[in-house]
Design a protein around this motif. Structure first.
Motif, PDB file in Angstrom:
ATOM      1  N   GLY A 235      -0.995  -4.415   8.468  1.00  0.00           N
ATOM      2  CA  GLY A 235      -2.299  -5.067   8.556  1.00  0.00           C
ATOM      3  C   GLY A 235      -2.395  -5.981   9.767  1.00  0.00           C
ATOM      4  O   GLY A 235      -1.774  -5.733  10.812  1.00  0.00           O
ATOM      5  N   ASN A 236      -3.140  -7.054   9.615  1.00  0.00           N
ATOM      6  CA  ASN A 236      -3.425  -7.962  10.736  1.00  0.00           C
ATOM      7  C   ASN A 236      -2.172  -8.536  11.379  1.00  0.00           C
ATOM      8  O   ASN A 236      -2.133  -8.739  12.589  1.00  0.00           O
ATOM      9  N   VAL A 237      -1.156  -8.827  10.556  1.00  0.00           N
ATOM     10  CA  VAL A 237       0.082  -9.386  11.110  1.00  0.00           C
ATOM     11  C   VAL A 237       1.103  -8.279  11.371  1.00  0.00           C
ATOM     12  O   VAL A 237       1.753  -8.262  12.422  1.00  0.00           O
ATOM     13  N   GLY A 238       1.250  -7.356  10.417  1.00  0.00           N
ATOM     14  CA  GLY A 238       2.272  -6.309  10.541  1.00  0.00           C
ATOM     15  C   GLY A 238       2.118  -5.496  11.818  1.00  0.00           C
ATOM     16  O   GLY A 238       3.100  -5.231  12.516  1.00  0.00           O
ATOM     17  N   SER A 239       0.884  -5.119  12.151  1.00  0.00           N
ATOM     18  CA  SER A 239       0.676  -4.266  13.334  1.00  0.00           C
ATOM     19  C   SER A 239       1.098  -4.951  14.634  1.00  0.00           C
ATOM     20  O   SER A 239       1.912  -4.389  15.378  1.00  0.00           O
ATOM     21  N   ILE A 258      -0.293   1.036   2.348  1.00  0.00           N
ATOM     22  CA  ILE A 258      -0.995   1.866   1.370  1.00  0.00           C
ATOM     23  C   ILE A 258      -2.222   2.514   2.020  1.00  0.00           C
ATOM     24  O   ILE A 258      -2.865   3.357   1.423  1.00  0.00           O
ATOM     25  N   ASN A 259      -2.497   2.097   3.245  1.00  0.00           N
ATOM     26  CA  ASN A 259      -3.707   2.538   3.931  1.00  0.00           C
ATOM     27  C   ASN A 259      -3.329   3.414   5.126  1.00  0.00           C
ATOM     28  O   ASN A 259      -2.784   2.935   6.120  1.00  0.00           O
ATOM     29  N   GLU A 260      -3.668   4.713   5.029  1.00  0.00           N
ATOM     30  CA  GLU A 260      -3.235   5.673   6.042  1.00  0.00           C
ATOM     31  C   GLU A 260      -3.853   5.392   7.412  1.00  0.00           C
ATOM     32  O   GLU A 260      -3.203   5.570   8.446  1.00  0.00           O
ATOM     33  N   VAL A 287       0.039   1.757  -4.169  1.00  0.00           N
ATOM     34  CA  VAL A 287      -0.113   0.320  -4.422  1.00  0.00           C
ATOM     35  C   VAL A 287       1.026  -0.128  -5.344  1.00  0.00           C
ATOM     36  O   VAL A 287       1.341   0.543  -6.326  1.00  0.00           O
ATOM     37  N   GLY A 288       1.662  -1.228  -5.007  1.00  0.00           N
ATOM     38  CA  GLY A 288       2.733  -1.751  -5.871  1.00  0.00           C
ATOM     39  C   GLY A 288       4.091  -1.137  -5.578  1.00  0.00           C
ATOM     40  O   GLY A 288       5.091  -1.508  -6.194  1.00  0.00           O
ATOM     41  N   ASN A 289       4.155  -0.201  -4.627  1.00  0.00           N
ATOM     42  CA  ASN A 289       5.448   0.406  -4.283  1.00  0.00           C
ATOM     43  C   ASN A 289       6.168  -0.478  -3.259  1.00  0.00           C
ATOM     44  O   ASN A 289       5.600  -0.828  -2.223  1.00  0.00           O
ATOM     45  N   HIS A 290       7.434  -0.824  -3.573  1.00  0.00           N
ATOM     46  CA  HIS A 290       8.184  -1.721  -2.676  1.00  0.00           C
ATOM     47  C   HIS A 290       9.475  -1.088  -2.159  1.00  0.00           C
ATOM     48  O   HIS A 290      10.408  -1.788  -1.783  1.00  0.00           O
ATOM     49  N   ASP A 291       9.512   0.257  -2.129  1.00  0.00           N
ATOM     50  CA  ASP A 291      10.731   0.951  -1.691  1.00  0.00           C
ATOM     51  C   ASP A 291      11.151   0.551  -0.282  1.00  0.00           C
ATOM     52  O   ASP A 291      12.336   0.558   0.044  1.00  0.00           O
ATOM     53  N   CYS A 303       5.221  -8.193   5.056  1.00  0.00           N
ATOM     54  CA  CYS A 303       3.960  -8.622   5.679  1.00  0.00           C
ATOM     55  C   CYS A 303       2.786  -8.029   4.907  1.00  0.00           C
ATOM     56  O   CYS A 303       1.790  -7.600   5.497  1.00  0.00           O
ATOM     57  N   ALA A 304       2.938  -7.952   3.588  1.00  0.00           N
ATOM     58  CA  ALA A 304       1.848  -7.379   2.784  1.00  0.00           C
ATOM     59  C   ALA A 304       1.395  -8.393   1.744  1.00  0.00           C
ATOM     60  O   ALA A 304       0.437  -9.126   1.975  1.00  0.00           O
ATOM     61  N   THR A 305       2.115  -8.449   0.639  1.00  0.00           N
ATOM     62  CA  THR A 305       1.684  -9.331  -0.456  1.00  0.00           C
ATOM     63  C   THR A 305       2.816 -10.301  -0.833  1.00  0.00           C
ATOM     64  O   THR A 305       3.931 -10.193  -0.321  1.00  0.00           O
ATOM     65  N   GLY A 306       2.517 -11.200  -1.775  1.00  0.00           N
ATOM     66  CA  GLY A 306       3.522 -12.175  -2.209  1.00  0.00           C
ATOM     67  C   GLY A 306       4.326 -11.676  -3.400  1.00  0.00           C
ATOM     68  O   GLY A 306       4.121 -10.566  -3.895  1.00  0.00           O
TER      69      GLY A 306
END
Ligand code: NAD
Length: 444
Positions: A235-239, A258-260, A287-291, A303-306
């Motif tokens: 997202g905004n930070v990860g990219s 999660i967003n192609e 969504v919810g996958n943390h592999d 860099c996604a969620t908490g």
């Protein structure tokens, strides 16, 4: 009349109760002489008593101020934690809460977190947080509703005379900040067109890179060159983070989202910029996958969620270092900090690396220069409060003291947070005293 348990009811029910008592604004403020939190209205003393007895989220907060918005029956709060270093600064969250206890706890917890983030960053700001409880009877996305409630929030801040200065946070967008600014000067993060500092995501990503470099040095692993990094979230930070990592010479980034379309955009942005020895692998996950956290790599960057570092994920981590931008990465701060430490994983506390959002907008009122030293020094190796230096200091103190890094960082931050502002001293507490003297809550 039966006594209502104010902590157990929802913020919306609480608003109705306040209206039945003819209360529009109130406070729960620390009496600096006796150290007790006092309510502005006797009907609300049970909330003050709850805070006085709380050991988890209350930490000497100087004052909590509330109002019901003029329209749309929304509970709005300004949580001022500590103002030794300056006015309490932190964003305003617009979120849903089941009970008043959840609402008060979140505000106190987040305000305390901002005191620590600002102090560790060496900013001359105290810590605070705004929290607005979403009223489920209202459509949150309605622009007219948002205009009303954020302008009303600005009126609250104006009447609080600057003991709290707000900013953007979860659920609040830059256009909302323009509405706050329409009714109060006590805000940052306003749109660039109104003199604001613009999107802080790229500086945030640079802060994460600095944290990674310090962790590598601490772990005796050299530099980012040739390393493999797994990034959760494009997202905004990860990219921008991934772009900066390649600039630093990493050999491989494995990134998940999660967003192609974000993966496609990133590939397009990096097209032709990678060397023959560099590789970007993207994965689209549910969504919810943390592999991605279990990837074989040197560094994992959430860099996604908490709350993604927890008993389910920590044992799967193969990287030596965890360092990312996500807020509140530890599901349970004490438990998961200790678990990472015990597993020998170098965890860089999020509130240390992701400071650049607040740093970017903290000094908006002082104007702009290119390559602003007041921003750039956070990203350099040598400044005493830079991300790099502070991260190294925290990790080394953690190793010597045998205390996990997030706890170590909090202790250091708590010390810093008590330093008085070099010009204004502990003025925030004087502002609060003045508000109480003048019965601010009657000005509605
Ligand atoms: P964002 O919403 O732009 O990006 C997050 C990305 O994570 C999204 O693209 C989303 O699709 C993806 N995602 C969600 N769940 C996922 C999963 N299970 N696996 C992989 N990807 C997943 O947010 P952002 O602005 O990039 O911020 C990222 C984190 O950093 C947040 O926690 C934010 O609070 C924190 N943060 C951001 C800033 C900033 O300047 N933007 C500053 C401080 C902290």
């Amino acid at each position: 009349m039966t006594q209502v348990n104010l902590l157990a009811i929802s913020p919306t029910e609480f608003v109705k109760w306040l209206k039945s008592c003819n209360i529009h604004r109130f406070h729960l403020a620390l009496d600096q002489k006796n150290g007790q939190v006092m309510a502005s209205h006797k009907e609300l003393q049970s909330l003050a008593d709850f805070i006085n007895n709380d050991k988890r989220d209350f930490m000497g907060h100087e004052g909590l101020f509330f109002q019901v918005s003029e329209k749309h029956e929304t509970l709005q709060g300004a949580f001022v934690h500590r103002t030794c270093r300056g006015q309490a600064a932190g964003g305003v969250r617009y979120w849903s809460y089941d009970t008043m206890e959840d609402y008060l706890r979140d505000g106190m917890r987040l305000a305390k977190g901002m005191t620590r983030k600002n102090a560790l960053a060496g900013l001359w700001w105290g810590g605070g947080k705004g929290v607005m409880a979403h009223n489920p009877d209202q459509v949150k996305t309605d622009p007219a509703l948002r205009e009303d409630i954020y302008q009303d929030y600005g009126r609250l801040l104006s009447d609080l005379r600057g003991c709290y200065v707000t900013a953007e946070d979860v659920g609040t967008h830059v256009v909302d900040m323009a509405n706050v600014f329409a009714t109060s000067r006590f805000t940052t993060c306003i749109p660039a067109a109104l003199g604001g500092s613009g999107n802080p995501s790229a500086p945030t990503a640079r802060g994460v890179v600095a944290g990674m470099e310090a962790a590598l040095e601490f772990a005796g692993m050299g530099t980012l060159e040739g390393k493999t990094v797994a990034v959760q979230g494009m997202g905004n930070v990860g990219s921008p983070l991934i772009g900066f990592l390649f600039e630093k010479g990493v050999s491989k980034v494995v990134a998940a989202d999660i967003n192609e379309s974000l993966a496609d955009n990133l590939r397009a942005a990096l097209d032709g910029l990678l060397t023959e020895d560099q590789e970007l692998e993207t994965r689209i996950v549910a969504v919810g996958n943390h592999d991605i956290l279990a990837e074989e790599c040197d560094i994992v960057a959430p860099c996604a969620t908490g709350a993604i570092l927890n008993p389910a994920t920590i044992p799967t981590i193969k990287a030596r270092i965890v360092c990312g931008a996500s807020n509140n990465q530890l599901e349970d701060a004490a438990r998961d900090d200790a678990a990472l430490f015990a597993a020998g994983i170098v965890y860089v506390p999020d509130f240390l690396t992701n400071r650049m959002g607040i740093v970017n907008c903290a000094n908006e009122a002082y104007g702009y220069v290119n390559n602003d030293e007041f921003i750039e020094r956070h990203l350099e190796r040598d400044w005493q409060h830079s991300v790099f230096r502070t991260t190294l200091q925290v990790l080394e103190t953690s190793r010597t003291g045998g205390l996990a890094p997030a706890r170590t960082a909090m202790n250091l931050a708590d010390d810093f947070s008590l330093q008085p502002h070099p010009i204004f001293g502990h003025r925030g507490v004087r502002i609060i005293e003045s508000l109480l003297e003048d019965r601010w809550f009657e000005n509605a």
